[in-house]
Scaffold this motif. Structure first.
Motif, PDB file in Angstrom:
ATOM      1  N   ASP A   1       3.489  16.220   9.785  1.00 32.70           N
ATOM      2  CA  ASP A   1       2.933  14.925  10.202  1.00 32.70           C
ATOM      3  C   ASP A   1       2.780  14.045   8.970  1.00 32.70           C
ATOM      4  OD1 ASP A   1       1.732  12.821  11.479  1.00 32.70           O
ATOM      5  OD2 ASP A   1      -0.175  13.836  11.844  1.00 32.70           O
ATOM      6  N   TRP A   2       3.882  13.515   8.455  1.00 30.20           N
ATOM      7  CA  TRP A   2       3.844  12.775   7.200  1.00 30.20           C
ATOM      8  C   TRP A   2       3.031  11.483   7.303  1.00 30.20           C
ATOM      9  CZ3 TRP A   2       5.541   7.810   6.751  1.00 30.20           C
ATOM     10  CH2 TRP A   2       6.382   7.320   7.770  1.00 30.20           C
ATOM     11  N   LEU A   3       3.111  10.823   8.468  1.00 27.42           N
ATOM     12  CA  LEU A   3       2.380   9.571   8.628  1.00 27.42           C
ATOM     13  C   LEU A   3       0.868   9.817   8.658  1.00 27.42           C
ATOM     14  CD1 LEU A   3       2.403   6.532   9.047  1.00 27.42           C
ATOM     15  CD2 LEU A   3       2.637   6.921  11.511  1.00 27.42           C
TER      16      LEU A   3
ATOM     17  N   ILE B   1      -4.514   8.104   1.846  1.00 27.36           N
ATOM     18  CA  ILE B   1      -4.957   6.752   1.507  1.00 27.36           C
ATOM     19  C   ILE B   1      -6.473   6.639   1.679  1.00 27.36           C
ATOM     20  CG2 ILE B   1      -4.904   4.343   2.278  1.00 27.36           C
ATOM     21  CD1 ILE B   1      -1.934   4.776   2.940  1.00 27.36           C
ATOM     22  N   HIS B   2      -6.974   7.160   2.788  1.00 33.65           N
ATOM     23  CA  HIS B   2      -8.410   7.089   3.076  1.00 33.65           C
ATOM     24  C   HIS B   2      -9.233   7.764   1.984  1.00 33.65           C
ATOM     25  CE1 HIS B   2     -12.149   7.257   5.415  1.00 33.65           C
ATOM     26  NE2 HIS B   2     -12.233   8.519   5.038  1.00 33.65           N
ATOM     27  N   VAL B   3      -8.823   8.963   1.593  1.00 32.96           N
ATOM     28  CA  VAL B   3      -9.611   9.748   0.641  1.00 32.96           C
ATOM     29  C   VAL B   3      -9.521   9.191  -0.777  1.00 32.96           C
ATOM     30  CG1 VAL B   3      -9.807  12.003  -0.460  1.00 32.96           C
ATOM     31  CG2 VAL B   3      -9.498  11.861   2.009  1.00 32.96           C
ATOM     32  N   LEU B   4      -8.314   8.913  -1.236  1.00 28.80           N
ATOM     33  CA  LEU B   4      -8.147   8.495  -2.622  1.00 28.80           C
ATOM     34  C   LEU B   4      -8.670   7.075  -2.859  1.00 28.80           C
ATOM     35  CD1 LEU B   4      -4.667  10.081  -3.426  1.00 28.80           C
ATOM     36  CD2 LEU B   4      -6.937  10.917  -4.052  1.00 28.80           C
ATOM     37  N   LEU B   5      -8.525   6.194  -1.876  1.00 27.69           N
ATOM     38  CA  LEU B   5      -9.076   4.848  -2.037  1.00 27.69           C
ATOM     39  C   LEU B   5     -10.599   4.858  -1.979  1.00 27.69           C
ATOM     40  CD1 LEU B   5      -6.701   2.455  -0.038  1.00 27.69           C
ATOM     41  CD2 LEU B   5      -6.798   2.873  -2.496  1.00 27.69           C
ATOM     42  N   ALA B   6     -11.165   5.893  -1.348  1.00 26.56           N
ATOM     43  CA  ALA B   6     -12.629   5.995  -1.288  1.00 26.56           C
ATOM     44  C   ALA B   6     -13.234   6.071  -2.682  1.00 26.56           C
ATOM     45  CB  ALA B   6     -13.033   7.222  -0.475  1.00 26.56           C
TER      46      ALA B   6
ATOM     47  N   THR C   1     -10.248  -2.673   0.030  1.00 29.33           N
ATOM     48  CA  THR C   1     -10.302  -1.212   0.128  1.00 29.33           C
ATOM     49  C   THR C   1     -11.230  -0.765   1.247  1.00 29.33           C
ATOM     50  OG1 THR C   1      -9.873  -1.013  -2.244  1.00 29.33           O
ATOM     51  CG2 THR C   1     -10.766   0.918  -1.139  1.00 29.33           C
ATOM     52  N   ALA C   2     -12.376  -1.432   1.389  1.00 22.98           N
ATOM     53  CA  ALA C   2     -13.324  -1.088   2.452  1.00 22.98           C
ATOM     54  C   ALA C   2     -12.671  -1.230   3.823  1.00 22.98           C
ATOM     55  CB  ALA C   2     -14.565  -1.973   2.360  1.00 22.98           C
TER      56      ALA C   2
END
Length: 258
Positions: free
Chosen positions: A49-51, A58-63, A96-97
């Protein structure tokens, strides 16, 4: 004094969490060990499930931008001596938020998040708060209504850090009781977690405390100011205990396994 101490403790806790995010997820990602995500996020990585995996990444690292960059926006010396940095970090923080909140909504309803439906609805409401407050903060800054911008930026700061606060409060509860009380750790559901998610995400106590702070600041009544200060100090103590517990009992042990 109460708000300053609270901000100092919160900043330390957020930066510790941010360092943990960068070291744990960053190192696992660079090493190609994506399955390590599942040690923290059930169904965080799903083979093929690449998407969906991209959304989680994205969610974790941008956090990390939110938890590390957020406190910098409210340090007076940064705003005074580095206004351009403040403006550009603010834009990045708002964008980012919105991205992290949108990705979080997708994760909750497509990845089989732990917990029950009430928890899923509550954290979804929190994500909606984040998006709305981010937009309002930007619009008031663009309109140069800086007092209103600051108020909405503080509201955004409170709700954006809801997931961090949930972990801290949960760890404080576990330390006080010496283990899980009021919920089933296997299903991650129960009356305590229902109450914690409701009052951390859907009806955030942190946001209510901020509104009390605004009200007391406007009224300047001694009894009211002392009462609100006492509540802020109580929140600070709870966070301090939870931060120490999360750092020693959760974040450092996971980093040691890498």
């Amino acid at each position: 004094m109460a708000s300053t101490v609270w901000f100092g403790v919160t900043t330390i806790g957020l930066w510790l969490f941010g360092i943990y995010i960068l070291l744990f997820y960053g190192k696992a990602t660079l090493q190609g060990d994506f399955t390590s995500w599942n040690d923290v996020l059930p169904h965080g990585y799903v083979t093929g499930d690449w998407l969906g995996n991209l959304v989680v990444g994205i969610h974790v690292l941008l956090a990390s931008i939110l938890v590390i960059g957020g406190p910098l926006q409210f340090i007076p010396s940064v705003r005074r001596y580095a206004p351009r940095f403040h403006r550009w970090l603010g834009r990045l923080y708002i964008i980012t938020a919105i991205i992290v909140s949108t990705a979080g909504l997708i994760m909750v309803w497509t990845r089989g998040a732990v917990g029950d439906t009430i928890q899923h609805i509550s954290i979804s409401i929190l994500a909606i708060y984040c998006i709305i407050f981010a937009v309002l903060s930007f619009l008031y800054a663009k309109a140069r209504q800086f007092d209103k911008h600051k108020s909405w930026a503080l509201r955004l700061f409170m709700v954006v850090n809801g997931v961090w606060l949930f972990r801290v409060e949960l760890m404080c509860w576990l330390l006080i009781h010496g283990g899980p009380v009021g919920f089933n750790p296997k299903t991650f559901s129960g009356p305590f977690l229902t109450a914690l998610t409701l009052f951390t995400y859907a009806i955030p106590i942190s946001l209510g405390l901020l509104e009390l702070y605004f009200y007391a600041h406007r009224k300047q009544r001694k009894a009211l100011s002392l009462s609100v200060s006492a509540l802020i100090f109580l929140a600070t103590v709870i966070q301090l205990v939870g931060i120490a517990g999360a750092t020693i009992g959760m974040w450092l042990p996971r980093l040691a396994k890498l």
